[in-house]
Design a protein around this motif. Structure first.
Motif, PDB file in Angstrom:
ATOM      1  N   GLN A  77      68.673  59.455  49.549  1.00  0.00           N
ATOM      2  CA  GLN A  77      68.569  57.999  49.535  1.00  0.00           C
ATOM      3  C   GLN A  77      69.470  57.351  48.483  1.00  0.00           C
ATOM      4  OE1 GLN A  77      64.640  56.342  49.480  1.00  0.00           O
ATOM      5  NE2 GLN A  77      63.878  57.688  51.086  1.00  0.00           N
ATOM      6  N   VAL A  78      70.106  58.171  47.654  1.00  0.00           N
ATOM      7  CA  VAL A  78      71.010  57.640  46.630  1.00  0.00           C
ATOM      8  C   VAL A  78      72.395  58.205  46.925  1.00  0.00           C
ATOM      9  CG1 VAL A  78      71.392  57.299  44.158  1.00  0.00           C
ATOM     10  CG2 VAL A  78      69.083  57.718  45.018  1.00  0.00           C
ATOM     11  N   PRO A  79      73.214  57.481  47.688  1.00  0.00           N
ATOM     12  CA  PRO A  79      74.476  58.027  48.178  1.00  0.00           C
ATOM     13  C   PRO A  79      75.489  58.367  47.102  1.00  0.00           C
ATOM     14  CG  PRO A  79      74.338  55.672  48.608  1.00  0.00           C
ATOM     15  CD  PRO A  79      72.981  56.108  48.142  1.00  0.00           C
ATOM     16  N   ASP A  95      60.661  46.897  36.537  1.00  0.00           N
ATOM     17  CA  ASP A  95      59.287  47.246  36.180  1.00  0.00           C
ATOM     18  C   ASP A  95      58.357  47.114  37.386  1.00  0.00           C
ATOM     19  OD1 ASP A  95      60.058  47.775  33.631  1.00  0.00           O
ATOM     20  OD2 ASP A  95      58.952  46.141  32.690  1.00  0.00           O
ATOM     21  N   ALA A  96      58.507  46.021  38.121  1.00  0.00           N
ATOM     22  CA  ALA A  96      57.657  45.810  39.294  1.00  0.00           C
ATOM     23  C   ALA A  96      57.907  46.886  40.349  1.00  0.00           C
ATOM     24  CB  ALA A  96      57.914  44.425  39.881  1.00  0.00           C
ATOM     25  N   LEU A  97      59.170  47.242  40.545  1.00  0.00           N
ATOM     26  CA  LEU A  97      59.506  48.290  41.512  1.00  0.00           C
ATOM     27  C   LEU A  97      58.923  49.633  41.087  1.00  0.00           C
ATOM     28  CD1 LEU A  97      63.252  47.337  42.063  1.00  0.00           C
ATOM     29  CD2 LEU A  97      61.405  47.045  43.732  1.00  0.00           C
ATOM     30  N   ALA A  98      59.048  49.951  39.804  1.00  0.00           N
ATOM     31  CA  ALA A  98      58.543  51.229  39.300  1.00  0.00           C
ATOM     32  C   ALA A  98      57.031  51.328  39.468  1.00  0.00           C
ATOM     33  CB  ALA A  98      58.928  51.400  37.832  1.00  0.00           C
ATOM     34  N   ARG A  99      56.328  50.259  39.174  1.00  0.00           N
ATOM     35  CA  ARG A  99      54.870  50.272  39.338  1.00  0.00           C
ATOM     36  C   ARG A  99      54.482  50.479  40.800  1.00  0.00           C
ATOM     37  NH1 ARG A  99      51.978  48.797  34.920  1.00  0.00           N
ATOM     38  NH2 ARG A  99      53.091  47.737  33.230  1.00  0.00           N
ATOM     39  N   THR A 108      51.176  48.960  50.028  1.00  0.00           N
ATOM     40  CA  THR A 108      51.321  49.508  51.372  1.00  0.00           C
ATOM     41  C   THR A 108      52.493  50.479  51.416  1.00  0.00           C
ATOM     42  OG1 THR A 108      52.824  47.754  52.095  1.00  0.00           O
ATOM     43  CG2 THR A 108      50.448  47.351  52.337  1.00  0.00           C
ATOM     44  N   ALA A 109      52.503  51.329  52.434  1.00  0.00           N
ATOM     45  CA  ALA A 109      53.590  52.296  52.581  1.00  0.00           C
ATOM     46  C   ALA A 109      54.932  51.588  52.733  1.00  0.00           C
ATOM     47  CB  ALA A 109      53.323  53.196  53.786  1.00  0.00           C
ATOM     48  N   SER A 110      54.949  50.478  53.441  1.00  0.00           N
ATOM     49  CA  SER A 110      56.205  49.748  53.630  1.00  0.00           C
ATOM     50  C   SER A 110      56.683  49.131  52.320  1.00  0.00           C
ATOM     51  CB  SER A 110      56.033  48.656  54.690  1.00  0.00           C
ATOM     52  OG  SER A 110      55.056  47.707  54.292  1.00  0.00           O
ATOM     53  N   ALA A 111      55.740  48.682  51.484  1.00  0.00           N
ATOM     54  CA  ALA A 111      56.113  48.110  50.188  1.00  0.00           C
ATOM     55  C   ALA A 111      56.701  49.184  49.279  1.00  0.00           C
ATOM     56  CB  ALA A 111      54.903  47.463  49.526  1.00  0.00           C
ATOM     57  N   VAL A 112      56.114  50.383  49.314  1.00  0.00           N
ATOM     58  CA  VAL A 112      56.632  51.492  48.515  1.00  0.00           C
ATOM     59  C   VAL A 112      58.032  51.872  48.987  1.00  0.00           C
ATOM     60  CG1 VAL A 112      56.327  53.927  47.920  1.00  0.00           C
ATOM     61  CG2 VAL A 112      54.349  52.388  47.942  1.00  0.00           C
ATOM     62  N   ALA A 113      58.221  51.951  50.301  1.00  0.00           N
ATOM     63  CA  ALA A 113      59.534  52.303  50.850  1.00  0.00           C
ATOM     64  C   ALA A 113      60.578  51.255  50.483  1.00  0.00           C
ATOM     65  CB  ALA A 113      59.443  52.451  52.365  1.00  0.00           C
ATOM     66  N   ALA A 117      63.861  51.823  48.085  1.00  0.00           N
ATOM     67  CA  ALA A 117      65.206  51.501  48.569  1.00  0.00           C
ATOM     68  C   ALA A 117      65.936  50.586  47.593  1.00  0.00           C
ATOM     69  CB  ALA A 117      65.118  50.844  49.945  1.00  0.00           C
ATOM     70  N   ARG A 118      65.201  49.638  47.006  1.00  0.00           N
ATOM     71  CA  ARG A 118      65.826  48.716  46.057  1.00  0.00           C
ATOM     72  C   ARG A 118      66.238  49.447  44.781  1.00  0.00           C
ATOM     73  NH1 ARG A 118      69.398  45.544  44.274  1.00  0.00           N
ATOM     74  NH2 ARG A 118      68.769  44.173  42.561  1.00  0.00           N
ATOM     75  N   VAL A 119      65.398  50.353  44.280  1.00  0.00           N
ATOM     76  CA  VAL A 119      65.766  51.127  43.093  1.00  0.00           C
ATOM     77  C   VAL A 119      66.999  51.977  43.388  1.00  0.00           C
ATOM     78  CG1 VAL A 119      65.053  52.946  41.504  1.00  0.00           C
ATOM     79  CG2 VAL A 119      63.440  51.156  42.135  1.00  0.00           C
ATOM     80  N   CYS A 120      67.037  52.578  44.571  1.00  0.00           N
ATOM     81  CA  CYS A 120      68.206  53.377  44.955  1.00  0.00           C
ATOM     82  C   CYS A 120      69.465  52.515  44.969  1.00  0.00           C
ATOM     83  CB  CYS A 120      67.986  54.006  46.327  1.00  0.00           C
ATOM     84  SG  CYS A 120      66.744  55.317  46.363  1.00  0.00           S
ATOM     85  N   GLU A 121      69.325  51.283  45.426  1.00  0.00           N
ATOM     86  CA  GLU A 121      70.470  50.366  45.450  1.00  0.00           C
ATOM     87  C   GLU A 121      70.950  50.059  44.035  1.00  0.00           C
ATOM     88  OE1 GLU A 121      71.579  45.827  46.986  1.00  0.00           O
ATOM     89  OE2 GLU A 121      69.544  46.603  47.183  1.00  0.00           O
TER      90      GLU A 121
END
Length: 243
Positions: A77-79, A95-99, A108-113, A117-121
């Motif tokens: 997921q991290v090209p 911080d919000a993404l990490a939590r 939710t699973a979609s929120a985690v995904a 994806a945003r952290v990978c970006e």
């Protein structure tokens, strides 16, 4: 010990040497953690997280009471991952993404995904909020040293001696690859670190010194120019919103 995936909940840990099949963003919810990699010590605290590439052995040494929230990211997921450890400036967004990722039972699973994806970006583009890191390895080394310790006072000439590049080359790298002149980039790093420290009990004078300002007045002036208000006012406004 090798592990993959993410932990369901944060927990207190003792010093342990580990490696993971996934990339890791080491992040703390409380306190400070030291991470030793190939004999080099990295600090993870209120101002910065640490990117650790997959399969890299590292020893995690938390301060008493520290709470670690590791964020694991599948390599696919991290090209364009960083091949070496790197500090990453903490922001409200990160911080919000990490939590969300480290505590999946609360989202939710979609929120985690989406968060992953945003952290990978962020990692893939080498950017944190509106701060970009230079891509030239010599300039990036300078950037990482300043992320680790914003109080460092070396001039570009002095940095150049350490990374075997001229001051002009480093200046060109920062301007062309980050969109900022080196002094402006360093100020940005210092003020972002200071903003994070305002959430602690440390006084403004101590924060100014910790991020590299010999003069508290100069720090307050730079902070006001950047954020439109003084550190004390920002702290008061933040506390008011939390009540």
């Amino acid at each position: 010990m090798t592990s993959t995936g993410h932990r369901a909940a944060p927990k207190l840990i003792d010093a342990v040497t580990i490696r993971h099949d996934a990339h890791e963003l080491t992040w703390t919810a409380i306190g400070r953690v030291r991470v030793v990699i190939a004999g080099h010590e990295w600090i993870v605290d209120e101002t910065k997280a640490l990117w650790i590439p997959s399969a890299l052995p590292h020893t995690v040494i938390p301060d008493p009471g520290a709470l670690v929230l590791p964020v694991f990211l599948p390599p696919e997921q991290v090209p364009q991952p960083w091949s070496d450890p790197h500090h990453v400036l903490r922001t409200d967004e990160l911080d919000a993404l990490a939590r969300t990722i480290a505590q999946p039972g609360l989202a939710t699973a979609s929120a985690v995904a989406s968060a992953r994806a945003r952290v990978c970006e962020i990692i893939a583009t080498g950017s944190v909020d509106d701060l970009r890191l230079p891509t030239d390895p010599r300039a990036r080394t300078v950037a990482q040293e300043l992320l680790a310790d914003p109080s460092r006072q070396e001039t570009l000439e002095e940095w150049g001696l350490q990374v075997h590049a001229s001051a002009k080359t480093l200046q060109r790298c920062f301007a062309g690859e980050t969109g900022m002149r080196f002094p402006d980039w360093r100020t940005h790093v210092r003020l972002r670190a200071a903003r994070r420290l305002l959430s602690t009990d440390q006084d403004v004078r101590g924060i100014a010194a910790e991020v590299g300002y010999a003069s508290t007045a100069a720090f307050i002036s730079a902070f006001r120019r950047r954020y439109g208000e003084t550190p004390a006012r920002l702290r008061a406004d933040t506390l008011s919103r939390r009540r």
